[in-house]
Scaffold this motif. Structure first.
Motif, PDB file in Angstrom:
ATOM      1  N   SER A  70       0.836  -1.191   0.000  1.00  0.00           N
ATOM      2  CA  SER A  70       0.000   0.000   0.000  1.00  0.00           C
ATOM      3  C   SER A  70       0.876   1.247   0.000  1.00  0.00           C
ATOM      4  CB  SER A  70      -0.911   0.021   1.227  1.00  0.00           C
ATOM      5  OG  SER A  70      -1.617   1.232   1.301  1.00  0.00           O
ATOM      6  N   ASP A  71       0.505   2.213  -0.853  1.00  0.00           N
ATOM      7  CA  ASP A  71       1.215   3.490  -0.872  1.00  0.00           C
ATOM      8  C   ASP A  71       0.215   4.647  -0.871  1.00  0.00           C
ATOM      9  OD1 ASP A  71       0.227   3.176  -3.406  1.00  0.00           O
ATOM     10  OD2 ASP A  71       2.017   3.903  -4.419  1.00  0.00           O
ATOM     11  N   ARG A  72      -0.909   4.450  -0.236  1.00  0.00           N
ATOM     12  CA  ARG A  72      -1.987   5.434  -0.239  1.00  0.00           C
ATOM     13  C   ARG A  72      -1.673   6.683   0.568  1.00  0.00           C
ATOM     14  NH1 ARG A  72      -7.806   2.733   0.596  1.00  0.00           N
ATOM     15  NH2 ARG A  72      -8.261   2.533  -1.613  1.00  0.00           N
ATOM     16  N   CYS A  73      -1.071   6.513   1.718  1.00  0.00           N
ATOM     17  CA  CYS A  73      -0.807   7.652   2.597  1.00  0.00           C
ATOM     18  C   CYS A  73       0.375   8.466   2.087  1.00  0.00           C
ATOM     19  CB  CYS A  73      -0.518   7.170   4.019  1.00  0.00           C
ATOM     20  SG  CYS A  73      -1.878   6.271   4.746  1.00  0.00           S
ATOM     21  N   ASN A  74       0.420   9.729   2.467  1.00  0.00           N
ATOM     22  CA  ASN A  74       1.509  10.608   2.078  1.00  0.00           C
ATOM     23  C   ASN A  74       2.762  10.287   2.896  1.00  0.00           C
ATOM     24  OD1 ASN A  74       2.779  12.733   0.770  1.00  0.00           O
ATOM     25  ND2 ASN A  74       2.186  14.201   2.338  1.00  0.00           N
ATOM     26  N   ASN A 101       8.260   9.734  -1.417  1.00  0.00           N
ATOM     27  CA  ASN A 101       7.085   9.127  -2.072  1.00  0.00           C
ATOM     28  C   ASN A 101       7.472   8.406  -3.365  1.00  0.00           C
ATOM     29  OD1 ASN A 101       5.000   9.697  -0.269  1.00  0.00           O
ATOM     30  ND2 ASN A 101       4.710  11.736  -1.101  1.00  0.00           N
ATOM     31  N   LYS A 149       6.220   2.483  -4.930  1.00  0.00           N
ATOM     32  CA  LYS A 149       4.860   2.243  -5.405  1.00  0.00           C
ATOM     33  C   LYS A 149       4.457   0.807  -5.079  1.00  0.00           C
ATOM     34  CE  LYS A 149       4.615   6.304  -7.108  1.00  0.00           C
ATOM     35  NZ  LYS A 149       4.049   7.287  -6.236  1.00  0.00           N
ATOM     36  N   THR A 150       3.169   0.531  -5.130  1.00  0.00           N
ATOM     37  CA  THR A 150       2.664  -0.807  -4.843  1.00  0.00           C
ATOM     38  C   THR A 150       3.315  -1.824  -5.775  1.00  0.00           C
ATOM     39  OG1 THR A 150       0.558   0.127  -4.146  1.00  0.00           O
ATOM     40  CG2 THR A 150       0.576  -2.214  -4.649  1.00  0.00           C
TER      41      THR A 150
END
Length: 79
Positions: A12-16, A49, A52-53
Motif C-alpha cells: 500500500s502506498d496510499r498515505c503521504n 514518495n 509504489k505498490t
C-alpha cells in the motif's frame, strides 16, 4: 547496536510519505520439520514518495516517527 534491515514488498502506498511493506520469513518447524511461511506488515516512512505498490524495498529500523512508524525505506527496485 546495528539497525535491523528487512526486505519486503510494498502492498500500500496510499498515505503521504508512508508505505505498508509485507515482509515474509521462512523457517523450518521444529517438530514437523516442514518449511513454514510467516508474514508481517510494517508501516515505513518514505520521505520522497518514490515507492509504489508492488515494488521490492529494503526498510531499516529508526526512531519512532509516529504512533505506528518505526521503519524507513532505504532502497527500492521495481519488479
Amino acid at each position: 547496536m546495528p539497525k535491523r534491515v528487512l526486505t519486503g514488498q510494498v502492498v500500500s502506498d496510499r498515505c503521504n510519505r508512508t508505505v505498508t511493506v509485507l515482509v515474509e520469513r521462512r523457517f523450518t518447524h521444529p517438530m514437523m520439520k516442514k518449511t513454514v511461511r510467516r508474514s508481517k506488515k510494517y508501516t515505513a516512512h518514505d520521505a520522497d514518495n518514490r515507492a509504489k505498490t508492488g515494488d521490492i524495498v529494503r526498510i531499516r529500523e529508526c526512531a519512532p516517527i509516529s504512533k505506528t512508524k518505526r521503519w524507513e525505506v532505504v532502497t527500492e527496485s521495481s519488479v
